[in-house]
Each structure stands twice: as C-alpha cells, then as structure tokens.
Motif scaffolding. Structure first.
Motif, PDB file in Angstrom:
ATOM      1  N   ARG A  76       0.629  -1.187   0.151  1.00 61.43           N
ATOM      2  CA  ARG A  76      -0.116  -0.137   0.028  1.00 61.43           C
ATOM      3  C   ARG A  76       0.807   1.471  -0.168  1.00 61.43           C
ATOM      4  N   VAL A  77       2.152   1.341  -0.419  1.00 62.19           N
ATOM      5  CA  VAL A  77       2.789   2.241  -0.714  1.00 62.19           C
ATOM      6  C   VAL A  77       3.544   2.278  -2.167  1.00 62.19           C
ATOM      7  N   THR A  78       4.220   3.465  -2.700  1.00 59.90           N
ATOM      8  CA  THR A  78       4.829   3.252  -3.863  1.00 59.90           C
ATOM      9  C   THR A  78       6.221   3.278  -3.716  1.00 59.90           C
ATOM     10  N   THR A  79       6.784   2.045  -4.482  1.00 55.68           N
ATOM     11  CA  THR A  79       8.220   1.891  -4.168  1.00 55.68           C
ATOM     12  C   THR A  79       8.561   2.400  -5.712  1.00 55.68           C
ATOM     13  N   ALA A  80       9.760   3.152  -5.829  1.00 54.54           N
ATOM     14  CA  ALA A  80      10.432   3.416  -7.127  1.00 54.54           C
ATOM     15  C   ALA A  80      11.518   2.350  -7.396  1.00 54.54           C
ATOM     16  N   LEU A  81      11.580   1.924  -8.445  1.00 50.77           N
ATOM     17  CA  LEU A  81      12.891   1.081  -8.948  1.00 50.77           C
ATOM     18  C   LEU A  81      13.665   2.108  -9.661  1.00 50.77           C
ATOM     19  N   VAL A  82      14.856   2.565  -9.376  1.00 50.30           N
ATOM     20  CA  VAL A  82      15.829   3.583  -9.899  1.00 50.30           C
ATOM     21  C   VAL A  82      16.846   2.870 -10.314  1.00 50.30           C
ATOM     22  N   LEU A 135      -0.497  11.239  -7.389  1.00 52.35           N
ATOM     23  CA  LEU A 135      -0.160  11.195  -5.843  1.00 52.35           C
ATOM     24  C   LEU A 135      -1.772  11.425  -5.418  1.00 52.35           C
ATOM     25  N   ARG A 136      -2.817  11.997  -6.061  1.00 46.65           N
ATOM     26  CA  ARG A 136      -4.352  12.169  -5.367  1.00 46.65           C
ATOM     27  C   ARG A 136      -4.842  10.744  -5.636  1.00 46.65           C
ATOM     28  N   LEU A 137      -4.547  10.122  -6.666  1.00 43.55           N
ATOM     29  CA  LEU A 137      -5.079   8.599  -6.933  1.00 43.55           C
ATOM     30  C   LEU A 137      -4.679   7.833  -5.626  1.00 43.55           C
ATOM     31  N   GLN A 138      -3.299   8.042  -5.286  1.00 45.16           N
ATOM     32  CA  GLN A 138      -2.547   7.118  -4.480  1.00 45.16           C
ATOM     33  C   GLN A 138      -3.201   7.371  -3.115  1.00 45.16           C
ATOM     34  N   ALA A 139      -3.548   8.707  -2.872  1.00 44.08           N
ATOM     35  CA  ALA A 139      -4.079   9.014  -1.595  1.00 44.08           C
ATOM     36  C   ALA A 139      -5.558   8.676  -1.372  1.00 44.08           C
ATOM     37  N   SER A 140      -6.342   8.580  -2.456  1.00 44.13           N
ATOM     38  CA  SER A 140      -7.583   8.077  -2.600  1.00 44.13           C
ATOM     39  C   SER A 140      -7.785   6.653  -2.535  1.00 44.13           C
ATOM     40  N   GLU A 141      -7.027   5.973  -3.050  1.00 45.53           N
ATOM     41  CA  GLU A 141      -7.051   4.497  -3.412  1.00 45.53           C
ATOM     42  C   GLU A 141      -5.679   3.951  -3.105  1.00 45.53           C
ATOM     43  N   PRO A 142      -5.272   4.093  -1.859  1.00 46.58           N
ATOM     44  CA  PRO A 142      -3.831   3.652  -1.958  1.00 46.58           C
ATOM     45  C   PRO A 142      -3.538   1.990  -2.015  1.00 46.58           C
ATOM     46  N   ARG A 143      -2.610   1.747  -2.907  1.00 40.41           N
ATOM     47  CA  ARG A 143      -2.256   0.431  -3.337  1.00 40.41           C
ATOM     48  C   ARG A 143      -0.860   0.440  -3.413  1.00 40.41           C
ATOM     49  N   THR A 144      -0.422  -0.823  -3.672  1.00 38.84           N
ATOM     50  CA  THR A 144       1.010  -1.198  -3.683  1.00 38.84           C
ATOM     51  C   THR A 144       1.687  -1.104  -5.117  1.00 38.84           C
ATOM     52  N   MET A 145       2.218   0.031  -5.138  1.00 37.20           N
ATOM     53  CA  MET A 145       2.624   0.410  -6.429  1.00 37.20           C
ATOM     54  C   MET A 145       4.234   0.166  -6.517  1.00 37.20           C
ATOM     55  N   VAL A 146       4.693  -0.121  -8.066  1.00 39.66           N
ATOM     56  CA  VAL A 146       5.902  -0.255  -8.071  1.00 39.66           C
ATOM     57  C   VAL A 146       6.406   0.602  -9.478  1.00 39.66           C
ATOM     58  N   LEU A 147       7.003   1.423  -9.506  1.00 40.11           N
ATOM     59  CA  LEU A 147       7.186   2.605 -10.241  1.00 40.11           C
ATOM     60  C   LEU A 147       8.494   2.472 -10.881  1.00 40.11           C
ATOM     61  N   VAL A 148       8.848   2.099 -12.123  1.00 39.64           N
ATOM     62  CA  VAL A 148       9.994   2.098 -12.561  1.00 39.64           C
ATOM     63  C   VAL A 148      10.530   3.596 -13.300  1.00 39.64           C
TER      64      VAL A 148
END
Ligand code: ADP
Ligand code: MG
Length: 242
Positions: A29-35, A180-193
C-alpha cells in the motif's frame, strides 16, 4: 505477509545478466520506485512480478502464493500494468479502452460507467473525452487514459514502467499531482520504474536503487537521499544543478 515478495531471483539473456540474485519485499500500500541506469534490470524485475518474465532461479510470491505461470490470467486482473507506450487500442474510443477489462469481466453497464466516470474525474479528463479516439488526444491525455484503464478493476497491485517518460515537464508535473491524488484516495502497492530520481523522490515512499542487476540500496526515499549506501547512490541522487 507482503503482497509482492521476490526471493533469489535471477534472469540472464544470452550475453547479459539482467537480474542477478535479488531478494526484495515490497511494502504494501505504498509506492516503491525502482531507479537505476538504463540496462540495470528495472523492467526485467518489474515484469517478474506479473509473470511476463520468468526468473531462471528464485521465486516470486504474490498475495502470499507462488506465481502460477500456467495460469496467470486471474492474477493479472489483480495487477494493473501501465507502460510508457500506453498501449491504447487506436480503433477503440477512450470509453472502450478504459472499460476493456471490466467488459471482459462482464460488469454491468451502470457499474462500468460509474467507475469510468470516477476515474476520469480523478485524473481530470473531461467526460466528453469518453467518445474520442486515442489519435484525438495529446500525449498526456493518452497517458491518463492508460492509467484509468489500468485502474479500472481497482487492482491492489499496480506496476508502472516509465509511465510518464514521454511527457513534457509541465504535463508531467500535472500527471504527478494526479498520481499522488489517486494514490491518496485509493492507496495500493505501486511499483514505479523510473530513471528519473526527482520523479522517484516526488512520488515514492520507498526507493530501490538497482545497479547491474543487483540491489544497491533499498530504503525510504529519505534514507536513500540522506544516507546513501555507496558513492554510486550518492552520485545518482546528487540533484543540484551543475
Ligand atoms: P532497464 O529497464 O533498467 O533499462 P532491462 O531490464 O530492460 O533494464 O534490461 C536489463 C538487461 O537485460 C539489459 O542489458 C538488456 O539489454 C537485457 N535484456 C532485457 N530484455 C532482454 C531481452 N528480451 N533479450 C535480451 N536481452 C534483454
Ligand atoms: Mg526499462
């Protein structure tokens, strides 16, 4: 038990090792960035999560179960996937593109319509655009439609591979705000490359730095910036202008 757990995963292509023995648990339920630099294995790692790439060694567990490569379809419904090239169908309207997965799931029209309207509102796409075709949209609008489509079934896990890469800086900032608004309103496990560390810091709570197929550092965004694990990480996050 976390939603996404990778244990000892490796993947080599003929001449290259793309991912070299990675253990990684993504925080729910948070965003993790893969950099990491181009070629560091970001996309390969991401595609291991939804089974598009099968590791040579190691295992992938999703929602507490090992990935079943013979039967990926049910899982894919629980994993949104959006890529830079949006992948919209050019011969389908915005509405048909967004509701595609819901139609495959036999949702009734009202439910489908309500969800679509809700998503379009969240990403600030005017309702009238529902009847347009992708060629009638700007790059940023197409990307928003791609996000809506990937969110349609409200997947608990969402994978994004450089989804904002093609946008100009102003549109990009707008889409970031919407993200950020989407993630605040519907938090989910995000993986962002992303190869953009500014984007990673802006959007992600957790950051994984990849280097040549290995994890160089995994921590909160703040830890990675303030306490870089190596000169490599420090250099990558040295963001002041030259
Ligand atoms: P990134 O997304 O960080 O740019 P990738 O995961 O796409 O990195 O690629 C990692 C390495 O694996 C690169 O050296 C790339 O050339 C190689 N690679 C990726 N996909 C393939 C493929 N389908 N066939 C051969 N080599 C590949
Ligand atoms: Mg890539």
């Amino acid at each position: 038990m976390a939603q996404i757990e990778l244990t000892g995963v490796s993947k080599s292509y003929e001449t290259e090792t793309a991912v070299a023995g990675i253990d990684l648990t993504f925080k729910d339920r948070v965003t993790t960035a893969l950099v990491g630099a181009s070629g560091s294995g970001k996309s390969t790692l991401l595609q291991m999560v939804n089974g598009l790439v099968r590791p040579d060694t190691g295992s992938v567990r999703l929602f507490g179960r090992p990935l079943d490569y013979e039967n990926l379809a049910p899982l894919r419904r629980r994993i949104g996937y959006a890529v830079q090239e949006t992948g919209l169908f050019p011969h389908l309207t915005v509405e048909k593109n967004i509701t595609l997965l819901a139609r495959l799931e036999n949702w009734d029209n009202d439910r489908m319509r309500d969800r679509m309207v809700e998503l379009m509102r969240l990403v600030e796409l005017p309702k009238e655009y529902a009847l347009r075709y992708p060629y009638e949209l700007s790059g940023g609008q197409k990307q928003r439609v791609g996000l809506c489509r990937a969110m349609m079934l409200n997947p608990p896990v969402f994978l994004l591979d450089e989804p904002f890469g093609a946008l100009d800086p102003i549109t990009r900032r707008e889409v970031h705000r919407e993200f950020l608004r989407l993630q605040a309103s519907e938090p989910r496990t995000m993986v962002l490359v992303t190869h953009d560390v500014i984007e990673a810091i802006a959007l992600a709570e957790e950051i994984v730095v990849l280097r040549e197929g290995r994890v160089e550092q995994h921590g909160t965004s703040e830890q990675v910036v303030r306490e870089p694990a190596s000169d490599f990480v420090a250099e990558l996050f040295r963001t002041e202008s030259p």
